[in-house]
Design an enzyme around this catalytic site. Structure first.
Site, PDB file in Angstrom:
ATOM      1  N   ARG A   1      33.878  19.109  80.110  1.00 41.04           N
ATOM      2  CA  ARG A   1      34.058  17.874  79.194  1.00 41.04           C
ATOM      3  C   ARG A   1      35.384  17.905  78.646  1.00 41.04           C
ATOM      4  O   ARG A   1      35.853  19.063  78.064  1.00 41.04           O
ATOM      5  CB  ARG A   1      33.198  18.175  78.041  1.00 41.04           C
ATOM      6  CG  ARG A   1      33.375  17.152  76.924  1.00 41.04           C
ATOM      7  CD  ARG A   1      32.018  17.024  75.942  1.00 41.04           C
ATOM      8  NE  ARG A   1      31.119  16.238  76.322  1.00 41.04           N
ATOM      9  CZ  ARG A   1      30.430  15.641  75.653  1.00 41.04           C
ATOM     10  NH1 ARG A   1      30.304  15.750  74.229  1.00 41.04           N
ATOM     11  NH2 ARG A   1      29.311  14.893  75.973  1.00 41.04           N
TER      12      ARG A   1
ATOM     13  N   HIS B   1      31.270   8.823  81.310  1.00 44.05           N
ATOM     14  CA  HIS B   1      30.187   9.615  81.050  1.00 44.05           C
ATOM     15  C   HIS B   1      29.089   9.489  82.201  1.00 44.05           C
ATOM     16  O   HIS B   1      27.821   9.083  81.710  1.00 44.05           O
ATOM     17  CB  HIS B   1      29.606   9.653  79.816  1.00 44.05           C
ATOM     18  CG  HIS B   1      28.887  10.651  79.043  1.00 44.05           C
ATOM     19  ND1 HIS B   1      28.730  11.977  79.757  1.00 44.05           N
ATOM     20  CD2 HIS B   1      28.516  10.997  77.814  1.00 44.05           C
ATOM     21  CE1 HIS B   1      28.042  12.766  79.096  1.00 44.05           C
ATOM     22  NE2 HIS B   1      27.943  12.036  77.841  1.00 44.05           N
TER      23      HIS B   1
ATOM     24  N   GLN C   1      25.355  10.832  81.244  1.00 41.68           N
ATOM     25  CA  GLN C   1      24.376  10.204  80.486  1.00 41.68           C
ATOM     26  C   GLN C   1      24.030   8.888  80.857  1.00 41.68           C
ATOM     27  O   GLN C   1      22.689   8.678  80.736  1.00 41.68           O
ATOM     28  CB  GLN C   1      25.652   9.696  79.426  1.00 41.68           C
ATOM     29  CG  GLN C   1      24.917   8.767  78.168  1.00 41.68           C
ATOM     30  CD  GLN C   1      24.062   9.843  77.159  1.00 41.68           C
ATOM     31  OE1 GLN C   1      24.331  10.653  76.810  1.00 41.68           O
ATOM     32  NE2 GLN C   1      22.759   9.259  77.113  1.00 41.68           N
TER      33      GLN C   1
ATOM     34  N   ASP D   1      26.939   2.517  71.290  1.00 41.22           N
ATOM     35  CA  ASP D   1      27.697   3.730  71.089  1.00 41.22           C
ATOM     36  C   ASP D   1      28.271   3.734  69.802  1.00 41.22           C
ATOM     37  O   ASP D   1      28.852   2.627  69.288  1.00 41.22           O
ATOM     38  CB  ASP D   1      28.163   4.282  72.319  1.00 41.22           C
ATOM     39  CG  ASP D   1      29.023   5.573  72.123  1.00 41.22           C
ATOM     40  OD1 ASP D   1      28.464   6.538  71.316  1.00 41.22           O
ATOM     41  OD2 ASP D   1      29.971   5.773  73.036  1.00 41.22           O
TER      42      ASP D   1
ATOM     43  N   CYS E   1      23.337   6.578  73.289  1.00 42.14           N
ATOM     44  CA  CYS E   1      23.561   7.890  73.877  1.00 42.14           C
ATOM     45  C   CYS E   1      23.577   9.089  72.717  1.00 42.14           C
ATOM     46  O   CYS E   1      23.197  10.392  73.276  1.00 42.14           O
ATOM     47  CB  CYS E   1      25.026   8.002  74.423  1.00 42.14           C
ATOM     48  SG  CYS E   1      26.405   7.386  73.475  1.00 42.14           S
TER      49      CYS E   1
ATOM     50  N   ARG F   1      18.496  13.775  79.612  1.00 38.11           N
ATOM     51  CA  ARG F   1      19.800  14.378  79.965  1.00 38.11           C
ATOM     52  C   ARG F   1      19.348  15.540  80.958  1.00 38.11           C
ATOM     53  O   ARG F   1      19.793  15.623  81.995  1.00 38.11           O
ATOM     54  CB  ARG F   1      20.496  14.778  78.663  1.00 38.11           C
ATOM     55  CG  ARG F   1      21.344  13.396  78.006  1.00 38.11           C
ATOM     56  CD  ARG F   1      22.387  12.775  78.933  1.00 38.11           C
ATOM     57  NE  ARG F   1      23.220  13.752  79.266  1.00 38.11           N
ATOM     58  CZ  ARG F   1      24.245  13.975  78.277  1.00 38.11           C
ATOM     59  NH1 ARG F   1      24.414  13.515  77.311  1.00 38.11           N
ATOM     60  NH2 ARG F   1      25.319  14.746  78.850  1.00 38.11           N
TER      61      ARG F   1
HETATM   62  N1   CP Z   1      25.187  11.816  74.361  1.00 38.66           N
HETATM   63  C1   CP Z   1      26.036  13.144  74.418  1.00 38.66           C
HETATM   64  O1   CP Z   1      26.874  13.401  75.541  1.00 38.66           O
HETATM   65  O2   CP Z   1      25.925  14.029  73.478  1.00 38.66           O
HETATM   66  P1   CP Z   1      26.916  15.156  73.052  1.00 38.66           P
HETATM   67  O3   CP Z   1      28.177  14.561  72.756  1.00 38.66           O
HETATM   68  O4   CP Z   1      26.106  15.756  71.851  1.00 38.66           O
HETATM   69  O5   CP Z   1      26.730  16.109  74.303  1.00 38.66           O
HETATM   70  N1  NVA Z   2      31.903   7.547  73.253  1.00 40.32           N
HETATM   71  C1  NVA Z   2      31.565   8.885  72.628  1.00 40.32           C
HETATM   72  C2  NVA Z   2      30.243   9.514  73.538  1.00 40.32           C
HETATM   73  C3  NVA Z   2      29.537  10.610  73.020  1.00 40.32           C
HETATM   74  C4  NVA Z   2      28.462  11.009  73.835  1.00 40.32           C
HETATM   75  C5  NVA Z   2      32.512   9.727  72.488  1.00 40.32           C
HETATM   76  O1  NVA Z   2      33.417   9.748  73.804  1.00 40.32           O
HETATM   77  O2  NVA Z   2      32.738  10.393  71.515  1.00 40.32           O
END
Ligand code: CP
Ligand code: NVA
Length: 315
Positions: free
Chosen positions: A112, A139, A142, A234, A274, A302
Site C-alpha cells: 500500500r 484500490h 476493495q 467514500d 469502503c 475483503r
Molecule cells: N477500505 C480499506 O482499504 O480500509 P483500510 O484503509 O482500513 O485498509
Molecule cells: N479514498 C480513500 C480510500 C481508503 C480505503 C483513501 O485513499 O484514503
C-alpha cells in the site's frame, strides 16, 4: 474472448483489474464465495504450505492489514508486516534493489503506497507476485470485495446500476473499471474538477460498449443517484490530502448520501462504503446506521476476495 472455467493466474501480479479478463474476475469472485463458505463452516484450508507474504504499508490501514494477514493465515500461510520505521520504499535504496531483495525472502508481496508507478516498478523487479493494496490511483482489492457483496445481495451483477457519489478518487477509478468489466452500469456524481481519472473513464466506456451497459460522469448528485441499485460513497479527503480537508468539506457538501438523496435510488437499493467512514460528511449517520450490516459485510468480504486472489496467484 473465450470464457474459461478454470483459473490459471499463477505468478501474475494483482495490480490493475484491467490486467485480467472479465471472466477471470468472475471466477475469482466465485472462488471467494467458496472460500467464504469454507471459512464459515470452519473447514481447514491448507493451501499455502507455510508460504510467506510480506506486507508493506506507506499509509495507515485497518481492514487491509487485518484481512490480508488473517486471510493468509487461514490459507495455511504466514505474513510479515514491514513497518514505516523499518523501511520507506525508495528512500534508503532504490525500489529495484528493495524488490530484488524482499522477493527472495517470501512468496508474495502486498504493497500500500502513494504513487502507483512505485508498485509497477517494484513488480517489474520482483521474483514473486505483487498485490496492490491501494495507491493514489486505485484500490482493486476493495472493488473485488464490493462486487462479491453485490453478487451475494442481488444474486447477480449483470444489468445492475451502481451510483458513486463523491470524490473521483482511487475507489471511484477502480469501481469504474470493475463495474464496467462485469456488466454493471455505473454513474458517478462528483463536483466539477473532482472527476475520476480520464484513463479509467475511457477504459470503463470501452468495457461498457462491449457489454451494452453505460457509464455516466455527472456533476449533479441527484441525477447520478437516480435509479441506482447500489449507492456507493467514500471519504471526501483521502489519505495524503489532509491539508485540503476544510476546503473539500465545503466543495463536497451537496454530495452527501442522506435520506433525501436516497429517494432518487431504487426502493431496494443497498448502500456501500469502503470505510473508514466520516459520518455526517459523505454519508449521514442515519443512513449509515440503517445500512451498517451491509457495509460491515462488505468489509468482511475483503478477506474472502483477497484469499481467492492469493490462492490463485501464489499457489
Ligand atoms: N477500505 C480499506 O482499504 O480500509 P483500510 O484503509 O482500513 O485498509
Ligand atoms: N479514498 C480513500 C480510500 C481508503 C480505503 C483513501 O485513499 O484514503
Amino acid at each position: 474472448m473465450k470464457n474459461i472455467c478454470k483459473l490459471d493466474l499463477k505468478g501474475k501480479h494483482f495490480i490493475n483489474l484491467e490486467d485480467f479478463t472479465p471472466n477471470e474476475l468472475q471466477l475469482l469472485i466465485k472462488e471467494a464465495q467458496n472460500l467464504k463458505s469454507k471459512v464459515k463452516s470452519k473447514e481447514e484450508i491448507n493451501l499455502m504450505n507455510n508460504k510467506i507474504m510480506v506486507m508493506y504499508f506507506a499509509k495507515p490501514s485497518l481492514r487491509t492489514r487485518l484481512s490480508f494477514e488473517i486471510g493468509m493465515k487461514k490459507l495455511g500461510g504466514d505474513a510479515y508486516v514491514l513497518k514505516q520505521d523499518e523501511i520507506i520504499l525508495g528512500k534508503r535504496e532504490s525500489i529495484e534493489d528493495s524488490a530484488n531483495v524482499i522477493s527472495r525472502y517470501c512468496d508474495l508481496v502486498m504493497i500500500r503506497t502513494f504513487a502507483h508507478e512505485d508498485i509497477e516498478n517494484f513488480a517489474k523487479h520482483s521474483k514473486v507476485p505483487v498485490i496492490n493494496a491501494l495507491t493514489d490511483l486505485s484500490h482493486p482489492c476493495q472493488i473485488m470485495a464490493d462486487l462479491l457483496t453485490i453478487k451475494e445481495h442481488f444474486g447477480k451483477l449483470d444489468g445492475l446500476t451502481l451510483s458513486y457519489i463523491g470524490d473521483g478518487n482511487n475507489i471511484c477509478n477502480s469501481l469504474l473499471v470493475g463495474c464496467s468489466m462485469l456488466g454493471l452500469n455505473i454513474k458517478v456524481g462528483c463536483p466539477n474538477g473532482y472527476e475520476p481519472n480520464q484513463k479509467y473513464i475511457n477504459l470503463a466506456k470501452k468495457y461498457a460498449k462491449e457489454n451494452g451497459t453505460f457509464v455516466e460522469i455527472l456533476n449533479n448528485p441527484e441525477n447520478a443517484s437516480s435509479n441506482a441499485d447500489i449507492l456507493y460513497t467514500d471519504v471526501w479527503t483521502s489519505m495524503g490530502q489532509e491539508n485540503e480537508k476544510e476546503m473539500r468539506k465545503e466543495i463536497f457538501k451537496n454530495y452527501q448520501i442522506n435520506n433525501t438523496l436516497l429517494k432518487n435510488a431504487n426502493d431496494n437499493a443497498i448502500i456501500l462504503h469502503c470505510l473508514p467512514a466520516h459520518k455526517n460528511e459523505e454519508i449521514s449517520e442515519e443512513v449509515f446506521d440503517k445500512n451498517a450490516n451491509t457495509i460491515y459485510e462488505e468489509a468482511e468480504n475483503r478477506m474472502y476476495a483477497q484469499m481467492a486472489i492469493i490462492k490463485n496467484i501464489c499457489c
